[in-house]
Design a protein around this motif. Structure first.
Motif, PDB file in Angstrom:
ATOM      1  N   ALA A   1      -1.980  -0.023   9.316  1.00  0.00           N
ATOM      2  CA  ALA A   1      -2.067  -1.225   8.526  1.00  0.00           C
ATOM      3  C   ALA A   1      -3.000  -0.978   7.560  1.00  0.00           C
ATOM      4  O   ALA A   1      -4.239  -0.318   8.025  1.00  0.00           O
ATOM      5  CB  ALA A   1      -2.238  -2.380   9.461  1.00  0.00           C
ATOM      6  N   GLN A   2      -2.966  -1.497   6.370  1.00  0.00           N
ATOM      7  CA  GLN A   2      -3.936  -1.412   5.365  1.00  0.00           C
ATOM      8  C   GLN A   2      -4.326  -2.847   4.837  1.00  0.00           C
ATOM      9  O   GLN A   2      -3.334  -3.481   4.866  1.00  0.00           O
ATOM     10  CB  GLN A   2      -3.510  -0.500   3.948  1.00  0.00           C
ATOM     11  N   MET A   3      -5.470  -3.084   4.398  1.00  0.00           N
ATOM     12  CA  MET A   3      -5.708  -4.188   3.565  1.00  0.00           C
ATOM     13  C   MET A   3      -6.583  -3.891   2.429  1.00  0.00           C
ATOM     14  O   MET A   3      -7.445  -3.089   2.251  1.00  0.00           O
ATOM     15  CB  MET A   3      -6.738  -5.053   4.556  1.00  0.00           C
ATOM     16  N   SER A   4      -5.990  -4.522   1.344  1.00  0.00           N
ATOM     17  CA  SER A   4      -6.665  -4.495  -0.086  1.00  0.00           C
ATOM     18  C   SER A   4      -6.809  -5.616  -0.783  1.00  0.00           C
ATOM     19  O   SER A   4      -6.116  -6.799  -0.548  1.00  0.00           O
ATOM     20  CB  SER A   4      -5.949  -3.400  -0.951  1.00  0.00           C
ATOM     21  N   VAL A   5      -7.555  -5.705  -1.992  1.00  0.00           N
ATOM     22  CA  VAL A   5      -7.672  -6.872  -2.619  1.00  0.00           C
ATOM     23  C   VAL A   5      -6.775  -6.599  -3.908  1.00  0.00           C
ATOM     24  O   VAL A   5      -6.744  -5.727  -4.585  1.00  0.00           O
ATOM     25  CB  VAL A   5      -9.047  -7.462  -2.906  1.00  0.00           C
ATOM     26  N   ARG A   6      -6.130  -7.639  -4.363  1.00  0.00           N
ATOM     27  CA  ARG A   6      -5.356  -7.720  -5.594  1.00  0.00           C
ATOM     28  C   ARG A   6      -5.357  -9.065  -6.493  1.00  0.00           C
ATOM     29  O   ARG A   6      -5.467 -10.138  -5.626  1.00  0.00           O
ATOM     30  CB  ARG A   6      -3.674  -7.346  -5.354  1.00  0.00           C
ATOM     31  N   GLU A   7      -5.916  -9.023  -7.512  1.00  0.00           N
ATOM     32  CA  GLU A   7      -6.073 -10.427  -8.307  1.00  0.00           C
ATOM     33  C   GLU A   7      -7.024 -11.126  -7.767  1.00  0.00           C
ATOM     34  O   GLU A   7      -6.748 -12.571  -7.670  1.00  0.00           O
ATOM     35  CB  GLU A   7      -4.660 -10.934  -8.670  1.00  0.00           C
TER      36      GLU A   7
ATOM     37  N   TRP B   1       5.135  -4.290  18.106  1.00  0.00           N
ATOM     38  CA  TRP B   1       6.054  -4.859  19.436  1.00  0.00           C
ATOM     39  C   TRP B   1       7.223  -4.426  19.414  1.00  0.00           C
ATOM     40  O   TRP B   1       7.976  -4.289  18.378  1.00  0.00           O
ATOM     41  CB  TRP B   1       5.804  -6.302  19.332  1.00  0.00           C
ATOM     42  N   LEU B   2       8.231  -4.311  20.491  1.00  0.00           N
ATOM     43  CA  LEU B   2       9.473  -4.121  20.497  1.00  0.00           C
ATOM     44  C   LEU B   2      10.387  -4.548  19.118  1.00  0.00           C
ATOM     45  O   LEU B   2      10.256  -5.637  19.264  1.00  0.00           O
ATOM     46  CB  LEU B   2      10.273  -4.081  21.633  1.00  0.00           C
ATOM     47  N   GLY B   3      11.227  -3.576  18.605  1.00  0.00           N
ATOM     48  CA  GLY B   3      12.156  -4.149  17.662  1.00  0.00           C
ATOM     49  C   GLY B   3      11.413  -4.329  16.382  1.00  0.00           C
ATOM     50  O   GLY B   3      12.122  -4.750  15.311  1.00  0.00           O
ATOM     51  N   VAL B   4      10.216  -4.328  15.870  1.00  0.00           N
ATOM     52  CA  VAL B   4       9.485  -4.557  14.747  1.00  0.00           C
ATOM     53  C   VAL B   4       9.373  -3.006  14.067  1.00  0.00           C
ATOM     54  O   VAL B   4       8.615  -2.152  14.739  1.00  0.00           O
ATOM     55  CB  VAL B   4       8.209  -5.313  14.935  1.00  0.00           C
TER      56      VAL B   4
ATOM     57  N   PRO C   1       5.785  -5.024   6.175  1.00  0.00           N
ATOM     58  CA  PRO C   1       5.369  -6.616   6.390  1.00  0.00           C
ATOM     59  C   PRO C   1       4.108  -6.653   5.670  1.00  0.00           C
ATOM     60  O   PRO C   1       3.197  -5.714   5.699  1.00  0.00           O
ATOM     61  CB  PRO C   1       5.158  -6.191   7.856  1.00  0.00           C
ATOM     62  N   GLU C   2       3.859  -7.866   5.254  1.00  0.00           N
ATOM     63  CA  GLU C   2       2.713  -8.341   4.606  1.00  0.00           C
ATOM     64  C   GLU C   2       2.221  -9.684   4.731  1.00  0.00           C
ATOM     65  O   GLU C   2       3.045 -10.687   5.135  1.00  0.00           O
ATOM     66  CB  GLU C   2       3.171  -8.191   3.002  1.00  0.00           C
ATOM     67  N   HIS C   3       0.916  -9.924   4.786  1.00  0.00           N
ATOM     68  CA  HIS C   3       0.401 -11.202   4.952  1.00  0.00           C
ATOM     69  C   HIS C   3      -0.730 -11.349   3.937  1.00  0.00           C
ATOM     70  O   HIS C   3      -1.696 -10.494   3.761  1.00  0.00           O
ATOM     71  CB  HIS C   3      -0.402 -11.233   6.261  1.00  0.00           C
ATOM     72  N   ARG C   4      -0.825 -12.428   3.172  1.00  0.00           N
ATOM     73  CA  ARG C   4      -1.830 -12.612   1.926  1.00  0.00           C
ATOM     74  C   ARG C   4      -2.805 -13.695   2.501  1.00  0.00           C
ATOM     75  O   ARG C   4      -2.598 -14.763   3.260  1.00  0.00           O
ATOM     76  CB  ARG C   4      -1.131 -13.153   0.846  1.00  0.00           C
ATOM     77  N   PHE C   5      -4.303 -13.648   2.381  1.00  0.00           N
ATOM     78  CA  PHE C   5      -5.263 -14.354   2.521  1.00  0.00           C
ATOM     79  C   PHE C   5      -5.839 -14.740   1.309  1.00  0.00           C
ATOM     80  O   PHE C   5      -5.155 -14.473   0.285  1.00  0.00           O
ATOM     81  CB  PHE C   5      -6.502 -13.312   3.150  1.00  0.00           C
ATOM     82  N   GLY C   6      -6.816 -15.535   1.470  1.00  0.00           N
ATOM     83  CA  GLY C   6      -7.421 -16.445   0.302  1.00  0.00           C
ATOM     84  C   GLY C   6      -8.422 -15.122  -0.513  1.00  0.00           C
ATOM     85  O   GLY C   6      -8.334 -13.872  -0.358  1.00  0.00           O
ATOM     86  N   ARG C   7      -9.493 -15.670  -1.125  1.00  0.00           N
ATOM     87  CA  ARG C   7     -10.383 -14.988  -1.698  1.00  0.00           C
ATOM     88  C   ARG C   7     -11.688 -14.245  -0.895  1.00  0.00           C
ATOM     89  O   ARG C   7     -12.239 -13.276  -1.175  1.00  0.00           O
ATOM     90  CB  ARG C   7     -11.078 -15.698  -3.010  1.00  0.00           C
ATOM     91  N   ALA C   8     -11.681 -14.905   0.217  1.00  0.00           N
ATOM     92  CA  ALA C   8     -12.888 -14.420   1.139  1.00  0.00           C
ATOM     93  C   ALA C   8     -12.400 -13.298   1.909  1.00  0.00           C
ATOM     94  O   ALA C   8     -11.262 -13.199   2.303  1.00  0.00           O
ATOM     95  CB  ALA C   8     -13.082 -15.478   2.113  1.00  0.00           C
TER      96      ALA C   8
ATOM     97  N   TYR D   1      -1.075  -5.351   4.845  1.00  0.00           N
ATOM     98  CA  TYR D   1       0.326  -4.951   4.885  1.00  0.00           C
ATOM     99  C   TYR D   1       0.221  -3.490   5.834  1.00  0.00           C
ATOM    100  O   TYR D   1      -0.473  -2.959   5.957  1.00  0.00           O
ATOM    101  CB  TYR D   1       0.982  -4.509   3.722  1.00  0.00           C
ATOM    102  N   VAL D   2       1.523  -3.352   6.487  1.00  0.00           N
ATOM    103  CA  VAL D   2       1.771  -2.370   7.204  1.00  0.00           C
ATOM    104  C   VAL D   2       2.649  -1.345   6.691  1.00  0.00           C
ATOM    105  O   VAL D   2       3.728  -1.727   6.115  1.00  0.00           O
ATOM    106  CB  VAL D   2       2.677  -2.776   8.659  1.00  0.00           C
ATOM    107  N   VAL D   3       2.200  -0.048   6.332  1.00  0.00           N
ATOM    108  CA  VAL D   3       2.949   1.000   5.800  1.00  0.00           C
ATOM    109  C   VAL D   3       4.073   1.541   6.643  1.00  0.00           C
ATOM    110  O   VAL D   3       3.848   1.892   7.829  1.00  0.00           O
ATOM    111  CB  VAL D   3       2.049   2.169   5.600  1.00  0.00           C
ATOM    112  N   LEU D   4       5.249   1.433   6.311  1.00  0.00           N
ATOM    113  CA  LEU D   4       6.587   1.848   6.707  1.00  0.00           C
ATOM    114  C   LEU D   4       7.131   3.117   6.069  1.00  0.00           C
ATOM    115  O   LEU D   4       7.616   2.681   5.099  1.00  0.00           O
ATOM    116  CB  LEU D   4       7.550   0.646   6.992  1.00  0.00           C
TER     117      LEU D   4
END
Length: 97
Positions: A11-17, A92-95, A34-41, A23-26
């Motif tokens: 899994a990697q985390m980076s900042v864009r804009e 987890w199984l199936g992901v 799979p990806e999740h976006r956070f705010g600015r903090a 995101y998890v590298v497949l």
């Protein structure tokens, strides 16, 4: 887990804009990562673990986040720095199978 072993990924985390994303590298797949976006903090450890859980992953026991920095423009030491964090995770199984 019914005898099956969870697959491991990075899994990697980076900042864009100005916003952080995790995101998890497949590799070797046509699946959307799979990806999740956070705010600015910068997301806390708990924020990151919770986001991985929502995506169906968890850190591999004993794994720690590592941080690397790269030049936004290769061969230009004056260019902005890009920070990337990474951790080994398991599905987890199936992901991500």
């Amino acid at each position: 887990m019914s005898g099956q072993t969870a697959r491991e990924f990075t899994a990697q985390m980076s900042v864009r804009e100005g916003r952080w994303r995790l995101y998890v590298v497949l590799l070797n797949t046509c699946e959307r990562w799979p990806e999740h976006r956070f705010g600015r903090a910068v997301p806390t450890f708990t924020d990151r673990t919770d986001a991985l859980s929502v995506l169906g992953f968890e850190p591999v026991p004993g794994a720690e986040w590592t941080w690397s920095e790269y030049s936004a423009t290769p061969d230009n030491p004056a260019s902005p720095v890009v920070l990337i964090a990474a951790i080994r995770v398991r599905s987890w199984l199936g992901v991500g199978v």
